[in-house]
Motif scaffolding. Structure first.
Motif: not given
Length: 60
Positions: A49-50, A4, A46, A53, A8-9, A11-14
């Protein structure tokens, strides 16, 4: 492997893109650069990142 981009990253992590850019390494996120010099593109893998999290989970 899937990647990403910075936006994008973020946004994914807010989080904001600027926060992510400044704090990614300090927070334990690996940054990948594609391309030469200042024009290189920053990407985040990706699955990393997952996994990151999941590590942030707070047990109560």
């Amino acid at each position: 492997m899937r990647f990403m981009d910075l936006k994008e990253t973020a946004e994914y992590l807010n989080v904001s893109a600027s926060w992510l850019y400044k704090n990614a390494r300090h927070s334990g996120l690996a940054i990948y650069r594609f391309g030469p010099g200042v024009n290189s593109k920053i990407r985040f893998e990706v699955s990393e990142i997952e996994a990151w999290v999941k590590q942030q989970r707070v047990n109560s």
